[in-house]
Each structure stands twice: as structure tokens, then as C-alpha cells.
Write a protein that holds these residues in place. Sequence first.
Motif, PDB file in Angstrom:
ATOM      1  N   GLU A 114      15.208  69.236  38.559  1.00  0.00           N
ATOM      2  CA  GLU A 114      16.129  68.997  37.440  1.00  0.00           C
ATOM      3  C   GLU A 114      15.477  68.913  36.076  1.00  0.00           C
ATOM      4  O   GLU A 114      16.091  69.217  35.069  1.00  0.00           O
ATOM      5  N   TYR A 115      14.243  68.425  36.029  1.00  0.00           N
ATOM      6  CA  TYR A 115      13.630  68.131  34.727  1.00  0.00           C
ATOM      7  C   TYR A 115      12.397  68.992  34.461  1.00  0.00           C
ATOM      8  O   TYR A 115      11.683  69.353  35.389  1.00  0.00           O
ATOM      9  N   PRO A 116      12.133  69.260  33.181  1.00  0.00           N
ATOM     10  CA  PRO A 116      11.037  70.189  32.873  1.00  0.00           C
ATOM     11  C   PRO A 116       9.629  69.602  32.960  1.00  0.00           C
ATOM     12  O   PRO A 116       8.663  70.342  32.834  1.00  0.00           O
ATOM     13  N   THR A 117       9.505  68.303  33.122  1.00  0.00           N
ATOM     14  CA  THR A 117       8.147  67.772  33.333  1.00  0.00           C
ATOM     15  C   THR A 117       8.151  66.891  34.576  1.00  0.00           C
ATOM     16  O   THR A 117       9.163  66.289  34.912  1.00  0.00           O
ATOM     17  N   PRO A 118       7.020  66.833  35.251  1.00  0.00           N
ATOM     18  CA  PRO A 118       6.953  66.015  36.467  1.00  0.00           C
ATOM     19  C   PRO A 118       6.771  64.541  36.129  1.00  0.00           C
ATOM     20  O   PRO A 118       6.425  64.203  34.993  1.00  0.00           O
ATOM     21  N   THR A 119       6.966  63.694  37.098  1.00  0.00           N
ATOM     22  CA  THR A 119       6.622  62.282  36.883  1.00  0.00           C
ATOM     23  C   THR A 119       5.115  62.133  37.082  1.00  0.00           C
ATOM     24  O   THR A 119       4.472  62.962  37.732  1.00  0.00           O
ATOM     25  N   ARG A 120       4.563  61.092  36.533  1.00  0.00           N
ATOM     26  CA  ARG A 120       3.124  60.825  36.709  1.00  0.00           C
ATOM     27  C   ARG A 120       2.800  60.629  38.182  1.00  0.00           C
ATOM     28  O   ARG A 120       1.748  61.020  38.676  1.00  0.00           O
ATOM     29  N   ALA A 121       3.742  60.001  38.877  1.00  0.00           N
ATOM     30  CA  ALA A 121       3.520  59.754  40.310  1.00  0.00           C
ATOM     31  C   ALA A 121       3.434  61.074  41.069  1.00  0.00           C
ATOM     32  O   ALA A 121       2.626  61.223  41.986  1.00  0.00           O
ATOM     33  N   GLU A 122       4.239  62.049  40.673  1.00  0.00           N
ATOM     34  CA  GLU A 122       4.186  63.356  41.341  1.00  0.00           C
ATOM     35  C   GLU A 122       2.853  64.051  41.079  1.00  0.00           C
ATOM     36  O   GLU A 122       2.263  64.647  41.987  1.00  0.00           O
ATOM     37  N   VAL A 123       2.382  63.967  39.842  1.00  0.00           N
ATOM     38  CA  VAL A 123       1.080  64.582  39.535  1.00  0.00           C
ATOM     39  C   VAL A 123      -0.014  63.895  40.352  1.00  0.00           C
ATOM     40  O   VAL A 123      -0.923  64.541  40.875  1.00  0.00           O
ATOM     41  N   ALA A 124       0.120  62.584  40.507  1.00  0.00           N
ATOM     42  CA  ALA A 124      -0.870  61.854  41.312  1.00  0.00           C
ATOM     43  C   ALA A 124      -0.802  62.296  42.776  1.00  0.00           C
ATOM     44  O   ALA A 124      -1.833  62.430  43.439  1.00  0.00           O
ATOM     45  N   ASP A 125       0.385  62.560  43.266  1.00  0.00           N
ATOM     46  CA  ASP A 125       0.544  63.015  44.654  1.00  0.00           C
ATOM     47  C   ASP A 125      -0.099  64.394  44.847  1.00  0.00           C
ATOM     48  O   ASP A 125      -0.823  64.629  45.821  1.00  0.00           O
ATOM     49  N   VAL A 126       0.143  65.288  43.894  1.00  0.00           N
ATOM     50  CA  VAL A 126      -0.468  66.627  43.958  1.00  0.00           C
ATOM     51  C   VAL A 126      -1.992  66.486  43.935  1.00  0.00           C
ATOM     52  O   VAL A 126      -2.711  67.082  44.745  1.00  0.00           O
ATOM     53  N   SER A 127      -2.478  65.644  43.014  1.00  0.00           N
ATOM     54  CA  SER A 127      -3.933  65.447  42.896  1.00  0.00           C
ATOM     55  C   SER A 127      -4.519  64.944  44.203  1.00  0.00           C
ATOM     56  O   SER A 127      -5.596  65.371  44.616  1.00  0.00           O
ATOM     57  N   GLU A 128      -3.820  64.045  44.850  1.00  0.00           N
ATOM     58  CA  GLU A 128      -4.311  63.461  46.093  1.00  0.00           C
ATOM     59  C   GLU A 128      -4.462  64.545  47.176  1.00  0.00           C
ATOM     60  O   GLU A 128      -5.466  64.596  47.877  1.00  0.00           O
ATOM     61  N   ALA A 129      -3.463  65.418  47.255  1.00  0.00           N
ATOM     62  CA  ALA A 129      -3.548  66.499  48.261  1.00  0.00           C
ATOM     63  C   ALA A 129      -4.735  67.418  47.952  1.00  0.00           C
ATOM     64  O   ALA A 129      -5.422  67.879  48.860  1.00  0.00           O
ATOM     65  N   VAL A 130      -4.988  67.653  46.661  1.00  0.00           N
ATOM     66  CA  VAL A 130      -6.125  68.517  46.275  1.00  0.00           C
ATOM     67  C   VAL A 130      -7.443  67.802  46.591  1.00  0.00           C
ATOM     68  O   VAL A 130      -8.382  68.396  47.114  1.00  0.00           O
ATOM     69  N   ARG A 131      -7.496  66.496  46.280  1.00  0.00           N
ATOM     70  CA  ARG A 131      -8.711  65.702  46.596  1.00  0.00           C
ATOM     71  C   ARG A 131      -8.993  65.677  48.085  1.00  0.00           C
ATOM     72  O   ARG A 131     -10.141  65.608  48.506  1.00  0.00           O
ATOM     73  N   GLN A 132      -7.916  65.716  48.861  1.00  0.00           N
ATOM     74  CA  GLN A 132      -8.096  65.717  50.317  1.00  0.00           C
ATOM     75  C   GLN A 132      -8.501  67.099  50.820  1.00  0.00           C
ATOM     76  O   GLN A 132      -8.684  67.297  52.004  1.00  0.00           O
ATOM     77  N   TYR A 133      -8.607  68.056  49.918  1.00  0.00           N
ATOM     78  CA  TYR A 133      -9.003  69.427  50.234  1.00  0.00           C
ATOM     79  C   TYR A 133      -8.024  70.131  51.167  1.00  0.00           C
ATOM     80  O   TYR A 133      -8.434  70.882  52.073  1.00  0.00           O
ATOM     81  N   ALA A 134      -6.720  69.895  50.951  1.00  0.00           N
ATOM     82  CA  ALA A 134      -5.721  70.711  51.664  1.00  0.00           C
ATOM     83  C   ALA A 134      -5.925  72.158  51.251  1.00  0.00           C
ATOM     84  O   ALA A 134      -6.367  72.427  50.132  1.00  0.00           O
ATOM     85  N   ASP A 135      -5.602  73.086  52.152  1.00  0.00           N
ATOM     86  CA  ASP A 135      -5.737  74.503  51.788  1.00  0.00           C
ATOM     87  C   ASP A 135      -4.689  74.918  50.779  1.00  0.00           C
ATOM     88  O   ASP A 135      -4.966  75.742  49.907  1.00  0.00           O
ATOM     89  N   ALA A 136      -3.468  74.393  50.951  1.00  0.00           N
ATOM     90  CA  ALA A 136      -2.379  74.897  50.115  1.00  0.00           C
ATOM     91  C   ALA A 136      -1.364  73.813  49.806  1.00  0.00           C
ATOM     92  O   ALA A 136      -1.209  72.849  50.552  1.00  0.00           O
ATOM     93  N   LEU A 137      -0.671  74.021  48.683  1.00  0.00           N
ATOM     94  CA  LEU A 137       0.412  73.140  48.258  1.00  0.00           C
ATOM     95  C   LEU A 137       1.685  73.975  48.237  1.00  0.00           C
ATOM     96  O   LEU A 137       1.633  75.167  47.928  1.00  0.00           O
ATOM     97  N   MET A 138       2.805  73.341  48.510  1.00  0.00           N
ATOM     98  CA  MET A 138       4.047  74.123  48.595  1.00  0.00           C
ATOM     99  C   MET A 138       5.147  73.570  47.694  1.00  0.00           C
ATOM    100  O   MET A 138       5.321  72.360  47.604  1.00  0.00           O
ATOM    101  N   LEU A 139       5.864  74.481  47.054  1.00  0.00           N
ATOM    102  CA  LEU A 139       7.080  74.104  46.330  1.00  0.00           C
ATOM    103  C   LEU A 139       8.277  74.405  47.222  1.00  0.00           C
ATOM    104  O   LEU A 139       8.299  75.437  47.897  1.00  0.00           O
ATOM    105  N   SER A 140       9.285  73.531  47.220  1.00  0.00           N
ATOM    106  CA  SER A 140      10.512  73.799  47.993  1.00  0.00           C
ATOM    107  C   SER A 140      11.660  74.036  47.029  1.00  0.00           C
ATOM    108  O   SER A 140      11.746  75.094  46.415  1.00  0.00           O
ATOM    109  N   GLY A 141      12.504  72.994  46.854  1.00  0.00           N
ATOM    110  CA  GLY A 141      13.630  73.115  45.927  1.00  0.00           C
ATOM    111  C   GLY A 141      13.173  73.400  44.502  1.00  0.00           C
ATOM    112  O   GLY A 141      13.893  74.031  43.730  1.00  0.00           O
ATOM    113  N   GLU A 142      11.969  72.963  44.145  1.00  0.00           N
ATOM    114  CA  GLU A 142      11.480  73.161  42.761  1.00  0.00           C
ATOM    115  C   GLU A 142      11.549  74.636  42.384  1.00  0.00           C
ATOM    116  O   GLU A 142      11.914  74.973  41.261  1.00  0.00           O
TER     117      GLU A 142
END
Length: 570
Positions: free
Chosen positions: A375-403
Motif C-alpha cells: 500500500e505504501y511507497p516506503t517500507p517500515t524500518r522493521a521490514e528493512v531490518a527483517d530483510v537485512s536479517e535474511a541477508v545477514r543469515q546468507y539466504a540465497d534469495a529473497l521473495m516479494l509476494s503481494g508487494e
Amino acid sequence: MAAAARDLSLVSQLAVAGSRVPSLRKCGLHFLNKRRRPNFGFKVRAAVQLDSESENATTKPLEKTLGMDVVSEVGLREKGFMGLRKTKLVCTIGPACSSLCDLEKLALAGMNVARLNMCHGSRDWHRDVIRKIKMLNEEKGFSVSVMIDTEGSQIHVVDHGAPSSLKVEEDSIWRFTAKSFEGSRPFTVQANHERFSEGIEVGDEVVIDGGMACFVVVEKTGNDLHCKCIDPGLFLPGAKFSFWRDGKLVRRNHKLPTLTTKDWADIDFGISEEVDFFALSFVNHADSVEQLKNYLSTKSTRSIKVLAKVESLESLHNLKEIVQASDGIMVARGDLGVEIPLEQIPTVQEDIIYICRQLNKPVIVASQLLESMVEYPTPTRAEVADVSEAVRQYADALMLSGESAIGSYGQKALAVLEMTSTRIESWAREENRQSLLSQHQLGVSLPDRTAEQICNCAVEMANNLGVDAIFVYTKHGYMATLLSRNRPNPPIFAFTKEESTIMALNLHWGVVPFQVDLSDDTESSISKSIEFMKSKGLITRGDVVLVVSDVVPTRSTPIASQSIKVKTVV
Ligand SMILES: Nc1ncnc2c1ncn2[C@@H]1O[C@H](COP(=O)(O)OP(=O)(O)O)[C@@H](O)[C@H]1O
Ligand SMILES: C=C(OP(=O)(O)O)C(=O)O
Ligand SMILES: [K+]
Ligand SMILES: [Mg+2]
């Protein structure tokens, strides 16, 4: 000369940043929203043609040539070896991004894999999208893999009597039934499965969509449940049920088949459309993965990879076997959050990523990464932190769904993933965090011990020497995945002849697939590919590459050998 001109035009397209708002708007991006959030620096990097005459974002057609995909090539020219993003990006394609123009913009903005969710849309709709993606790959030099995500079976609402959401008030009494009814009946909800209430008792709790609303069963007549709302909320179309007793999930989903008749038809559809991945929903045991893999080996001449979605309690109990049987895993946090308490999701995610790395399988972190951006053009800080965490954990890939599928800011969401992962990856390199992934943690021996050891050592050498890139020559991609498993600092260029290897490697961390005409003579293949990259200006004098090769025996040299070499471009 023509090639150089082509390259330059692409560079300028990829360089487009948030400043070019008018042309983005033209292609359907809207920056105004009822609740504007302060923008904290994420700009749309979606690359579009600044073509004021045309509604279509178009790059100049590229004839299909050997080499790497156009986005990696431009990324390499612009940002150098270390600037290439390692974490791969998957976008769910839905009505908000299914036009050729939007698909092209997602591809330019870094989509590595397009996911089609067979829960929604018709086969004709999906076919149209797949063909558009393949056309873009063919004509414009992208390399976007296609993934079909099966519907699977789960107990959910088929009809709750309203076209969209329905409010549920505290203490209201509702009837849940499997019987279909004409028109709408107040306080009556139809479930999709005849035996949906099997084993459910008076006093059990019915949780909707993992907590959107909650009921207690007050009476059971036949298969119908009469329930009182104890936690008011919303019923959405297709809402999912879970049943709880004494604070624990009543385990019952595993009685439903993982692959339904519709799923098999969707799989045949995927085979005929030559997709690259099947993501199997609600896998509970390794056998459903094996069943599909066996089916594919008889029905498809191309190699199609099978990913298991971990989204049930049962799958967590059988995790290791499922990972071993699959070609990769999706941490499907949406449904997983319905089946396990939400506070357990972060640690379960970390455990799954760890096991996948051990067993050398790619892993996607999915669902709600940037949910507010639907719905909104910028993410929440918590969402950016969640994305960062997955990257820090060295996941191979991140996925967008409804976004991306239905959101108004799909390209912006992709740009947020791109920028956040690139930033965290460079921070992790600066902090030398991959050293925390020390070799002993990779202690589980894979079937090919020599290849595993060669790749572990090669990555250690590459990091210690600070080489610019790792080159690997591979037929099925296995050596490239073993290198990726060690999460090296430099990018891994995987040289291969096979189209299906390229499409599969698109999901692997840090791997840039590169199509070449490999000959049996590995030395000459290495020299040819270095010359080729040099002639395109992709590597220059002084660049140092670490080359890993896996020579298969031939009639003239009947010896298999695997080696590591360090080459300096002169
Ligand atoms: N092919 C499609 N056609 C229409 N809507 C879609 C399609 N794919 C996804 N969507 C929409 O995007 C939302 C998010 O996608 P996804 O997370 O894959 O599905 P779900 O929410 O069913 O788990 C869906 O709820 C649905 O509304
Ligand atoms: C990715 C998921 O699956 P789907 O969107 O198909 O429900 C999920 O549940 O997180
Ligand atoms: K699905
Ligand atoms: Mg799911």
C-alpha cells in the motif's frame, strides 16, 4: 561497435534513479498516497527507458549471444566485481506487474526469478506471463527464471458470504460447514474440505489466518462446527483455518495430499511451458518431493528443479529429509506463521537457512518482507531490518509476494531489496562475517568429498588473496553451488554450456551464470572465456581470477582432475 553502443544505452538506462519520476509515472508508478511516509533514502532504481513517446519500457533488442545476462553485465561495468549483488531476488507476478512493460522493468531492476502462484489466476493468464518473460530473455538478453508455485491442499474458506472481507464481532456465533449453499447466509462460512472438522472437539480453538480472528468450538453437529468468536477481527477471502487445543496446533493437515489433481495438471502445464522451478506447497514428507522429481525425470527432457516449501509443522519435523530430497527450499513464512507461533519464525528461519547451507541447497526467504509496501511507497524500518536479517543469515534469495503481484510499488519494493541486500553484503565483507561461517560448520560431508574440499579451499584462497572473481567451469552447476555454499567475497562466474544450468543457478547466492561453448579441453575453454571477457571489456589487465575446474576424463586424457589455478589477466 554496435555492441558497444548497445552496452552504453543499457548503462544509461540502468543508471536511472529516483530523479526521473515523470517517466516512471508514465509507466504506472504513483508516488502519492493517502498516508505518505517520510522517505528515508530509497529511490526507485527501476531502470526504464526514458522514452517520452512510448508507454512501453524498451531496451534495444539484443541478439541472443554467449555471455552473461544483460543486467549483470551492466552491473559489472558500472560497479565492478564487488558491486554485484549476491542475494538473488524473486518476484511474484500478479495483475499489478504482468504487462510486458512492467515485467521488463522488474527484470532491469534485478528480478532473477519470476514466481507464478497457481492459487490465483487461470492457466491462460500464467501462460501469457511465461511467454512474455521468455520473449524478454530471448530478445533483450535478460535471464529471468520461471517458477511455478503449486496450490497444494489446505483447509481454507471458500465462501464467507461477502465479496471481500467480513467483520467478526466478539461473542458472535458462526457456523463453519463444508456444505455449499446458495447466496449468502449470515454467520455461515463454507470450508473447502469435506472432512475439515475431523478430529476437532468442543472447546478447541479455530484460528483464522494465524490470528486475524479466533473462535472457540461450542457445538459440533455432524461435520459442522458452531463457534463463538473470542477474538474479533476479519475474515478475508480464502482465509485459512488452523485448529488449536491446549495451546498446541491440532496436527491434521498432513492428512491432505500435498499434490492434488489440480496440482498435477498445473505441473503438466509447467512442463509444457518449460518452466525452470516448481515450488511445492505444503510439503510434509520427502516422499512428495521424490514423487514429483521422479515424474519430471520421465516427463520432461529439460532439467526442472523442485523446491519444497516449508510451511507446515509436519515439514519442520521432517526437515532434513525434505531438504535432502529437494533441489532447494522456500521458507514460506506466511503459512508457517499460521502453523507455529509467530515468535518462533525468526529462529526457525535461521535453522532452515543453516541446514540448507550444510546440505548445499539454495534457500528462499519468503512472505511479508516488505508487506506494508503493498500500500505504501516506503517500507517500515522493521521490514528493512527483517530483510537485512535474511541477508545477514546468507539466504540465497529473497521473495516479494503481494508487494509485486498486487501492490502499487512493486518496482520500489524490488529496489529496496536490491539496495538493502547490496548494503548488508558489503558490510558483511567489511566485517569479515563470512569467517563466522567457518569450515567446521560445513562439516557435513556431501557425496562428492573431493569437489567439496576443492571448493572450500578455493574460497578460502580467493578471500585471502583478495582476487577479483572466481571462475568455475561446470556442466550441471554442482561445483558452482559448492563454491556459493562458502559465501565467498568475490562473485562466482559459472561458465556452462547448458541453458538449464544457467536457469537453475539464477537462484544461487553470488553466482553469475555465463553461457559459453565449452570444449573438452578445459585449458582452452578457460583461455577462450578469459579472452572473450577481455574483448568485451569485462575484465582488464591486472585483474586476478581464481579458476576452479573439474575436468572429466576423455578418450585422449582418461584422467579426471579437479584443480584450482590463479590467473592474472595480462
Ligand atoms: N496470478 C494472480 N492473479 C491475481 N492475483 C494474484 C496472482 N498472484 C498473486 N495474486 C495476489 O497477490 C497476493 C499475494 O500473493 P501470494 O503471497 O503469492 O498469495 P497468497 O496471499 O494467496 O499466499 C495474493 O493474495 C493475491 O491477491
Ligand atoms: C509463500 C507462501 O505460500 P503461498 O503464498 O502460496 O501461500 C507462504 O505461505 O509464505
Ligand atoms: K501457492
Ligand atoms: Mg503458503
